[in-house]
Write a protein that holds these residues in place. Structure first.
Motif, PDB file in Angstrom:
ATOM      1  N   ILE A  52       0.761  51.611 -33.806  1.00  0.00           N
ATOM      2  CA  ILE A  52       0.349  50.283 -33.362  1.00  0.00           C
ATOM      3  C   ILE A  52       1.502  49.702 -32.545  1.00  0.00           C
ATOM      4  O   ILE A  52       2.548  49.359 -33.105  1.00  0.00           O
ATOM      5  CB  ILE A  52       0.014  49.359 -34.561  1.00  0.00           C
ATOM      6  CG1 ILE A  52      -1.060  50.012 -35.418  1.00  0.00           C
ATOM      7  CG2 ILE A  52      -0.424  47.989 -34.066  1.00  0.00           C
ATOM      8  CD1 ILE A  52      -1.322  49.305 -36.729  1.00  0.00           C
ATOM      9  N   PRO A  53       1.353  49.620 -31.247  1.00  0.00           N
ATOM     10  CA  PRO A  53       2.458  49.139 -30.410  1.00  0.00           C
ATOM     11  C   PRO A  53       2.767  47.661 -30.667  1.00  0.00           C
ATOM     12  O   PRO A  53       1.887  46.872 -30.999  1.00  0.00           O
ATOM     13  CB  PRO A  53       1.954  49.360 -28.982  1.00  0.00           C
ATOM     14  CG  PRO A  53       0.481  49.519 -29.097  1.00  0.00           C
ATOM     15  CD  PRO A  53       0.169  49.959 -30.492  1.00  0.00           C
ATOM     16  N   ASN A  54       4.025  47.332 -30.541  1.00  0.00           N
ATOM     17  CA  ASN A  54       4.497  45.947 -30.619  1.00  0.00           C
ATOM     18  C   ASN A  54       4.208  45.259 -31.945  1.00  0.00           C
ATOM     19  O   ASN A  54       4.020  44.058 -31.993  1.00  0.00           O
ATOM     20  CB  ASN A  54       3.913  45.107 -29.476  1.00  0.00           C
ATOM     21  CG  ASN A  54       4.268  45.666 -28.125  1.00  0.00           C
ATOM     22  OD1 ASN A  54       5.388  46.135 -27.922  1.00  0.00           O
ATOM     23  ND2 ASN A  54       3.316  45.663 -27.216  1.00  0.00           N
ATOM     24  N   ILE A  55       4.173  46.004 -33.050  1.00  0.00           N
ATOM     25  CA  ILE A  55       3.927  45.358 -34.338  1.00  0.00           C
ATOM     26  C   ILE A  55       5.227  44.905 -35.002  1.00  0.00           C
ATOM     27  O   ILE A  55       5.214  44.148 -35.954  1.00  0.00           O
ATOM     28  CB  ILE A  55       3.102  46.263 -35.274  1.00  0.00           C
ATOM     29  CG1 ILE A  55       2.500  45.439 -36.396  1.00  0.00           C
ATOM     30  CG2 ILE A  55       3.948  47.392 -35.820  1.00  0.00           C
ATOM     31  CD1 ILE A  55       1.386  46.093 -37.124  1.00  0.00           C
ATOM     32  N   ASN A  56       6.359  45.360 -34.496  1.00  0.00           N
ATOM     33  CA  ASN A  56       7.675  44.934 -34.968  1.00  0.00           C
ATOM     34  C   ASN A  56       7.937  45.271 -36.428  1.00  0.00           C
ATOM     35  O   ASN A  56       8.425  44.445 -37.181  1.00  0.00           O
ATOM     36  CB  ASN A  56       7.872  43.435 -34.734  1.00  0.00           C
ATOM     37  CG  ASN A  56       7.783  43.067 -33.266  1.00  0.00           C
ATOM     38  OD1 ASN A  56       8.252  43.818 -32.422  1.00  0.00           O
ATOM     39  ND2 ASN A  56       7.173  41.952 -32.956  1.00  0.00           N
ATOM     40  N   ILE A  57       7.614  46.470 -36.820  1.00  0.00           N
ATOM     41  CA  ILE A  57       7.956  46.932 -38.159  1.00  0.00           C
ATOM     42  C   ILE A  57       9.423  47.336 -38.130  1.00  0.00           C
ATOM     43  O   ILE A  57       9.842  48.080 -37.246  1.00  0.00           O
ATOM     44  CB  ILE A  57       7.078  48.125 -38.591  1.00  0.00           C
ATOM     45  CG1 ILE A  57       5.612  47.693 -38.664  1.00  0.00           C
ATOM     46  CG2 ILE A  57       7.539  48.695 -39.928  1.00  0.00           C
ATOM     47  CD1 ILE A  57       4.644  48.830 -38.936  1.00  0.00           C
ATOM     48  N   PRO A  58      10.220  46.859 -39.078  1.00  0.00           N
ATOM     49  CA  PRO A  58      11.638  47.228 -39.098  1.00  0.00           C
ATOM     50  C   PRO A  58      11.834  48.744 -39.203  1.00  0.00           C
ATOM     51  O   PRO A  58      10.969  49.465 -39.710  1.00  0.00           O
ATOM     52  CB  PRO A  58      12.166  46.529 -40.353  1.00  0.00           C
ATOM     53  CG  PRO A  58      11.201  45.428 -40.613  1.00  0.00           C
ATOM     54  CD  PRO A  58       9.868  45.934 -40.134  1.00  0.00           C
ATOM     55  N   ASP A  59      12.978  49.204 -38.712  1.00  0.00           N
ATOM     56  CA  ASP A  59      13.315  50.623 -38.807  1.00  0.00           C
ATOM     57  C   ASP A  59      13.288  51.079 -40.258  1.00  0.00           C
ATOM     58  O   ASP A  59      13.592  50.309 -41.172  1.00  0.00           O
ATOM     59  CB  ASP A  59      14.707  50.881 -38.224  1.00  0.00           C
ATOM     60  CG  ASP A  59      14.740  50.698 -36.716  1.00  0.00           C
ATOM     61  OD1 ASP A  59      13.667  50.782 -36.088  1.00  0.00           O
ATOM     62  OD2 ASP A  59      15.830  50.467 -36.173  1.00  0.00           O
ATOM     63  N   ASN A  60      12.963  52.325 -40.455  1.00  0.00           N
ATOM     64  CA  ASN A  60      12.945  52.976 -41.772  1.00  0.00           C
ATOM     65  C   ASN A  60      11.874  52.438 -42.714  1.00  0.00           C
ATOM     66  O   ASN A  60      11.952  52.638 -43.921  1.00  0.00           O
ATOM     67  CB  ASN A  60      14.313  52.904 -42.458  1.00  0.00           C
ATOM     68  CG  ASN A  60      15.375  53.569 -41.621  1.00  0.00           C
ATOM     69  OD1 ASN A  60      15.140  54.632 -41.064  1.00  0.00           O
ATOM     70  ND2 ASN A  60      16.523  52.937 -41.509  1.00  0.00           N
ATOM     71  N   ILE A  61      10.903  51.721 -42.200  1.00  0.00           N
ATOM     72  CA  ILE A  61       9.793  51.263 -43.024  1.00  0.00           C
ATOM     73  C   ILE A  61       8.526  51.952 -42.520  1.00  0.00           C
ATOM     74  O   ILE A  61       8.228  51.948 -41.333  1.00  0.00           O
ATOM     75  CB  ILE A  61       9.629  49.733 -42.991  1.00  0.00           C
ATOM     76  CG1 ILE A  61      10.817  49.080 -43.713  1.00  0.00           C
ATOM     77  CG2 ILE A  61       8.308  49.305 -43.615  1.00  0.00           C
ATOM     78  CD1 ILE A  61      10.782  47.577 -43.736  1.00  0.00           C
TER      79      ILE A  61
END
Length: 177
Positions: free
Chosen positions: A14-23
């Motif tokens: 899902i582009p541009n969802i802004n999930i933090p790295d390593n999650i």
């Protein structure tokens, strides 16, 4: 459902969802998927929580906040992992403020009494307000921004929880081994 028993995993981006790295977010089939369910839904969900998840969101509709199926599933399949669960009442916008407070108290008390959880993390959210809509429904205009703010705060809380819970979960896995 005709192919569900043959699918092991499905990966979506899902582009541009802004999930933090390593999650990584895993959506399991849950525990009450309906009449057309695949028989292994309980096992799939339990396996993910037990062996892969640092935390789990247990979603409950606000019109059935602590149904017997939820209670039985938690008791029989996730009991050892309830401390890493966050409980979310969905469709919170369908309830008045007083009803939401009563629902939150009810679920917290059930979790404390039935499962001996000291401070269960229980939230009431409205995801619909985060969808890109052309027109805000008339009955929600007054509270739309409040629900958006609540959801953003909840999302940030979950990201922080997942980020900080890694060490605890790794030590739990080592202990279980």
């Amino acid at each position: 459902q005709s192919v569900a028993s043959d699918v092991k995993a499905l990966f979506l981006s899902i582009p541009n969802i802004n999930i933090p790295d390593n999650i990584v977010i895993i959506d399991t089939p849950g525990f009450n998927p309906g009449d057309l369910s695949v028989k292994n839904h309980f096992e799939v969900t339990k396996d993910v929580v037990e062996n892969h998840a640092d935390a789990a969101l247990v979603l409950m509709p606000s019109d059935q906040p602590f149904s017997n199926s939820v209670k039985v599933f938690l008791q029989n399949h996730l009991y050892k992992y309830l401390h890493r669960c966050v409980y979310v009442l969905t469709m919170g916008d369908h309830k008045s403020n007083n009803e939401r407070i009563e629902l939150l108290d009810f679920v917290k008390n059930r979790l404390k009494i039935d499962f001996k959880l000291d401070e269960p993390k229980v939230y009431c959210e409205s995801a619909i307000t985060m969808l890109p809509v052309v027109k805000i429904p008339e009955k929600m205009k007054v509270d739309w921004e409040m629900w958006q703010s609540e959801f953003k705060s909840f999302k940030q809380y979950v990201w922080n929880l997942l980020t900080h819970q890694k060490e605890l979960i790794i030590s739990e896995h080592l202990h279980n081994l």
